[in-house]
Write a protein that holds these residues in place. Sequence first.
Motif, mmCIF file in Angstrom:
data_model
loop_
_atom_site.group_PDB
_atom_site.id
_atom_site.type_symbol
_atom_site.label_atom_id
_atom_site.label_comp_id
_atom_site.label_asym_id
_atom_site.label_seq_id
_atom_site.Cartn_x
_atom_site.Cartn_y
_atom_site.Cartn_z
ATOM 1 N N PHE A 108 0.619 -1.245 -0.139
ATOM 2 C CA PHE A 108 -0.143 0.205 -0.105
ATOM 3 C C PHE A 108 0.724 1.173 0.267
ATOM 4 N N ILE A 109 0.397 2.075 -0.422
ATOM 5 C CA ILE A 109 1.088 3.479 -0.630
ATOM 6 C C ILE A 109 0.257 4.371 0.173
ATOM 7 N N LEU A 110 -0.114 5.062 0.704
ATOM 8 C CA LEU A 110 -0.330 6.763 1.266
ATOM 9 C C LEU A 110 0.085 8.079 0.473
ATOM 10 N N TYR A 111 -0.635 8.501 -0.520
ATOM 11 C CA TYR A 111 -0.237 9.831 -0.620
ATOM 12 C C TYR A 111 -1.511 10.649 -0.394
ATOM 13 N N TRP A 112 -0.824 11.638 -0.240
ATOM 14 C CA TRP A 112 -1.082 13.009 0.125
ATOM 15 C C TRP A 112 -1.536 14.205 -1.508
ATOM 16 N N ARG A 113 -0.525 14.413 -1.413
ATOM 17 C CA ARG A 113 -0.886 15.431 -2.596
ATOM 18 C C ARG A 113 -0.833 14.599 -4.263
ATOM 19 N N THR A 114 -1.511 14.854 -4.669
ATOM 20 C CA THR A 114 -1.883 14.535 -6.529
ATOM 21 C C THR A 114 -2.215 14.816 -7.596
ATOM 22 N N LEU A 115 -0.657 15.374 -7.636
ATOM 23 C CA LEU A 115 -1.045 15.983 -8.713
ATOM 24 C C LEU A 115 -1.014 15.082 -10.162
ATOM 25 N N PRO A 116 -1.513 15.223 -11.104
ATOM 26 C CA PRO A 116 -1.935 13.796 -12.523
ATOM 27 C C PRO A 116 -1.105 13.683 -12.846
ATOM 28 N N TRP A 117 0.104 14.039 -12.806
ATOM 29 C CA TRP A 117 1.095 13.867 -14.312
ATOM 30 C C TRP A 117 1.496 12.663 -13.434
ATOM 31 N N ASP A 118 1.362 12.725 -11.454
ATOM 32 C CA ASP A 118 2.273 11.573 -10.998
ATOM 33 C C ASP A 118 1.655 10.396 -10.851
ATOM 34 N N HIS A 119 -0.023 11.014 -10.788
ATOM 35 C CA HIS A 119 -0.722 10.024 -10.345
ATOM 36 C C HIS A 119 -1.486 9.047 -11.490
ATOM 37 N N ALA A 120 -1.796 9.436 -12.464
ATOM 38 C CA ALA A 120 -2.893 8.810 -13.155
ATOM 39 C C ALA A 120 -1.958 7.786 -14.102
ATOM 40 N N PRO A 121 -0.988 7.573 -14.310
ATOM 41 C CA PRO A 121 -0.209 6.359 -14.770
ATOM 42 C C PRO A 121 -0.034 5.525 -13.901
ATOM 43 N N GLY A 122 0.046 5.869 -13.258
ATOM 44 C CA GLY A 122 0.513 4.393 -11.954
ATOM 45 C C GLY A 122 -1.124 3.769 -11.667
ATOM 46 N N SER A 123 -1.652 4.611 -11.103
ATOM 47 C CA SER A 123 -3.234 4.065 -11.038
ATOM 48 C C SER A 123 -3.945 3.119 -11.736
ATOM 49 N N LEU A 124 -3.452 3.969 -13.081
ATOM 50 C CA LEU A 124 -3.885 2.856 -13.910
ATOM 51 C C LEU A 124 -3.759 2.036 -14.048
ATOM 52 N N LEU A 125 -2.279 1.355 -13.981
ATOM 53 C CA LEU A 125 -1.836 0.494 -13.983
ATOM 54 C C LEU A 125 -1.856 -0.452 -12.433
ATOM 55 N N VAL A 126 -1.742 -0.062 -12.093
ATOM 56 C CA VAL A 126 -2.572 -0.791 -10.318
ATOM 57 C C VAL A 126 -4.035 -1.010 -10.928
ATOM 58 N N THR A 127 -5.294 -0.671 -11.462
ATOM 59 C CA THR A 127 -6.291 -1.202 -11.010
ATOM 60 C C THR A 127 -6.544 -1.713 -12.019
ATOM 61 N N GLU A 128 -6.047 -2.099 -13.357
ATOM 62 C CA GLU A 128 -5.574 -3.026 -14.133
ATOM 63 C C GLU A 128 -5.139 -4.197 -13.605
ATOM 64 N N ALA A 129 -3.977 -4.528 -12.512
ATOM 65 C CA ALA A 129 -3.529 -5.497 -12.185
ATOM 66 C C ALA A 129 -4.207 -6.479 -11.305
ATOM 67 N N GLY A 130 -5.635 -5.020 -10.690
ATOM 68 C CA GLY A 130 -6.720 -6.228 -9.504
ATOM 69 C C GLY A 130 -6.313 -4.990 -8.259
ATOM 70 N N GLY A 131 -5.801 -3.965 -8.194
ATOM 71 C CA GLY A 131 -5.634 -3.528 -6.796
ATOM 72 C C GLY A 131 -6.440 -1.916 -7.161
ATOM 73 N N VAL A 132 -6.161 -1.403 -6.287
ATOM 74 C CA VAL A 132 -7.294 -0.512 -6.233
ATOM 75 C C VAL A 132 -6.531 0.856 -5.404
ATOM 76 N N SER A 133 -6.619 2.214 -6.401
ATOM 77 C CA SER A 133 -6.196 4.141 -6.313
ATOM 78 C C SER A 133 -7.596 4.536 -5.710
ATOM 79 N N SER A 134 -7.505 5.151 -5.172
ATOM 80 C CA SER A 134 -9.294 5.292 -4.486
ATOM 81 C C SER A 134 -9.330 6.912 -3.727
ATOM 82 N N ARG A 135 -9.919 7.744 -3.425
ATOM 83 C CA ARG A 135 -9.716 8.670 -2.594
ATOM 84 C C ARG A 135 -9.406 8.100 -1.433
ATOM 85 N N LEU A 136 -9.440 8.810 -0.272
ATOM 86 C CA LEU A 136 -10.059 8.819 1.488
ATOM 87 C C LEU A 136 -11.578 7.619 1.502
ATOM 88 N N ASP A 137 -12.396 8.949 0.753
ATOM 89 C CA ASP A 137 -13.623 8.766 1.002
ATOM 90 C C ASP A 137 -14.284 7.214 0.019
#
Length: 265
Positions: free
Chosen positions: A202-231
Amino acid sequence: MDKVAEILAEASAEAVEPRFRALAAGEVMEKAPGEVVTVADREAEAIIARRLRGLLPVPVVGEEAVAADPALARALHDEPAAWLVDPVDGTANFVAGRPDYAVMCSLVRSGRTVASWIWQPATATAYRAELGAGSWRDGTRLTRPPAPHDAAKLRGSVKSRFLEPDRQERLRANAAAFGEVSPGRHAAGIEYPDVVEGRCDFILYWRTLPWDHAPGSLLVTEAGGVSSRLDGNPYRPEAPGGEDGLLVAADPETWELTRAVLLRD
């Protein structure tokens, strides 16, 4: 998909890798307090942006272009499609001569990441993901291996730098329940693949600039993981400005367990 991967590797070979551990005086600048940019970032972004427009002529939202003109980020919402580019992710590592850096790109349609690419120059490793079609490393499809369902056995990192001191302290105290918590590798293009490959749970990020997180978030979710806001809302690339937390985890059960531990009173 293959052509974009080639563009990233070519731009890296032309503008980034020749300067690794070879930056000249004057080739590193401070663009904001505590944040550096190099000529490699700017040259690579220009190369990537030009070649991406040749593939699909839509706006390119690049990290360095947005630093010069923040209004460019509105294309992520206002346009039907946009490219999103991070020419050197982990610039501080790159400047320090550490190999944990990456070159990244995403394609965003109607506010949703539909494809992403991560190139890790130090190991010549290419990751890519396509919405509904899976995650891949150098042609091998990736599925995140199961994580332990015991907090004391989970490995992760907590990024609390941009939080106020009392919330930082609360997170540090709660994180003691996990088996291993590190500060991370200071490059999203290295950290997200670590989650997919099972090196981190797991990783908890706070600042979430789009160029940092869009690529990896899709990589994680398409592999079966989760990338979601705290809500619980799934991650979507947004213009800079809202630091409201992002929790990335190996699977839904790990996401729920990690959130419960980190946010408990």
